[in-house]
Write a protein that holds these residues in place. Structure first.
Motif, PDB file in Angstrom:
ATOM      1  N   GLY A 155       0.775  -1.240   0.000  1.00  0.00           N
ATOM      2  CA  GLY A 155       0.000   0.000   0.000  1.00  0.00           C
ATOM      3  C   GLY A 155       0.800   1.279   0.000  1.00  0.00           C
ATOM      4  O   GLY A 155       0.280   2.328   0.401  1.00  0.00           O
ATOM      5  N   TYR A 156       2.063   1.219  -0.451  1.00  0.00           N
ATOM      6  CA  TYR A 156       2.811   2.465  -0.574  1.00  0.00           C
ATOM      7  C   TYR A 156       3.768   2.385  -1.756  1.00  0.00           C
ATOM      8  O   TYR A 156       3.982   1.325  -2.342  1.00  0.00           O
ATOM      9  CB  TYR A 156       3.567   2.798   0.714  1.00  0.00           C
ATOM     10  N   LEU A 157       4.325   3.539  -2.114  1.00  0.00           N
ATOM     11  CA  LEU A 157       5.211   3.626  -3.267  1.00  0.00           C
ATOM     12  C   LEU A 157       6.293   4.651  -2.996  1.00  0.00           C
ATOM     13  O   LEU A 157       6.001   5.811  -2.684  1.00  0.00           O
ATOM     14  CB  LEU A 157       4.396   4.033  -4.508  1.00  0.00           C
ATOM     15  N   ASP A 158       7.554   4.221  -3.076  1.00  0.00           N
ATOM     16  CA  ASP A 158       8.695   5.125  -2.952  1.00  0.00           C
ATOM     17  C   ASP A 158       9.066   5.569  -4.364  1.00  0.00           C
ATOM     18  O   ASP A 158       9.561   4.780  -5.166  1.00  0.00           O
ATOM     19  CB  ASP A 158       9.873   4.395  -2.285  1.00  0.00           C
ATOM     20  N   LEU A 159       8.832   6.835  -4.679  1.00  0.00           N
ATOM     21  CA  LEU A 159       9.009   7.312  -6.049  1.00  0.00           C
ATOM     22  C   LEU A 159      10.458   7.255  -6.522  1.00  0.00           C
ATOM     23  O   LEU A 159      10.707   7.225  -7.727  1.00  0.00           O
ATOM     24  CB  LEU A 159       8.476   8.746  -6.172  1.00  0.00           C
ATOM     25  N   ASN A 160      11.412   7.219  -5.599  1.00  0.00           N
ATOM     26  CA  ASN A 160      12.818   7.161  -6.000  1.00  0.00           C
ATOM     27  C   ASN A 160      13.191   5.822  -6.631  1.00  0.00           C
ATOM     28  O   ASN A 160      14.262   5.684  -7.205  1.00  0.00           O
ATOM     29  CB  ASN A 160      13.727   7.438  -4.804  1.00  0.00           C
ATOM     30  N   GLN A 161      12.315   4.838  -6.507  1.00  0.00           N
ATOM     31  CA  GLN A 161      12.582   3.530  -7.106  1.00  0.00           C
ATOM     32  C   GLN A 161      12.287   3.523  -8.610  1.00  0.00           C
ATOM     33  O   GLN A 161      12.668   2.591  -9.310  1.00  0.00           O
ATOM     34  CB  GLN A 161      11.725   2.452  -6.427  1.00  0.00           C
ATOM     35  N   ILE A 162      11.610   4.556  -9.087  1.00  0.00           N
ATOM     36  CA  ILE A 162      11.180   4.597 -10.485  1.00  0.00           C
ATOM     37  C   ILE A 162      11.942   5.675 -11.234  1.00  0.00           C
ATOM     38  O   ILE A 162      12.145   6.786 -10.725  1.00  0.00           O
ATOM     39  CB  ILE A 162       9.659   4.841 -10.571  1.00  0.00           C
TER      40      ILE A 162
END
Length: 218
Positions: A155-162
């Motif tokens: 339920g979360y997303l770390d934008l630095n991974q993309i």
């Protein structure tokens, strides 16, 4: 000559009262409390004594933090109260096992920003799933794609991974850029911060689950 947006300081009301009225909990105090807490009370305790007060990074200038939230919220299309901080910038000390108890340093730390907004989460998830599908095999970013997949499941997303590629992931790229502008603008307020993270949580329950996992290891 006009200054660029990245060079502009944040504008906010400077009242006569400085700093926060609620005391900042220390790492030592937290360790003691964690020994007493029942597991079902952990998230509630952290919400009370860590999350829902002025972040440690802005304890001497609370209105600066509110100016940051207002600006970033307007840029991302969310409400200021849906933007928060985690990590040492919020608590005043690191919760990472390799830096456990290390105090926040405005000259070298980062800002772990987060947003809790289901609609915004849904929009960014579309781009995150595209990233996963494009890097499922024979790619230099297989590990990142696997990490993103696991994060979505929690339920979360770390934008630095993309990857910040405007043509492929415009919403994620724009969000990462807005955070970098915040970091640059804070230089005029005495912060010399590292490149920072932005996490997007699906809802408050997802944030609560992350808090439980993070503080349970201390």
């Amino acid at each position: 000559m006009a200054t660029s947006l990245r060079e502009q300081s944040f504008k906010f009301h400077k009242g006569s009262k400085r700093g926060v009225s609620d005391p900042q909990i220390t790492f030592e105090e937290l360790q003691i409390e964690l020994q007493k807490l029942k597991s079902q009370d952990l998230v509630m305790f952290i919400r009370t004594y860590v999350q829902e007060r002025t972040p440690a990074a802005f304890c001497r200038e609370p209105m600066l933090w509110e100016a940051v939230r207002e600006w970033l919220a307007a840029r991302l299309g969310v409400h200021p109260r849906e933007i928060g901080l985690s990590g040492s910038a919020q608590s005043g000390f690191s919760m990472k096992s390799s830096k456990l108890g290390e105090p926040f340093n405005p000259k070298s730390s980062d800002l772990d920003l987060f947003v809790v907004n289901e609609s915004y989460w849904s929009d960014l998830c579309k781009e995150a799933r595209l990233f996963i599908s494009r890097n499922s095999a024979d790619s230099d970013y297989v590990a990142q794609a696997e990490t993103v997949s696991k994060q979505l499941g929690m339920g979360y997303l770390d934008l630095n991974q993309i990857l910040a590629v405007q043509e492929r992931y415009p919403a994620i790229t724009n969000a990462r850029n807005e955070v970098s502008i915040v970091i640059d603008r804070l230089r005029s307020h005495g912060f010399m911060l590292k490149a920072s993270h932005l996490r997007i949580y699906q809802n408050w329950a997802a944030l609560g689950a992350w808090v439980g996992r993070s503080y349970a290891v201390i």
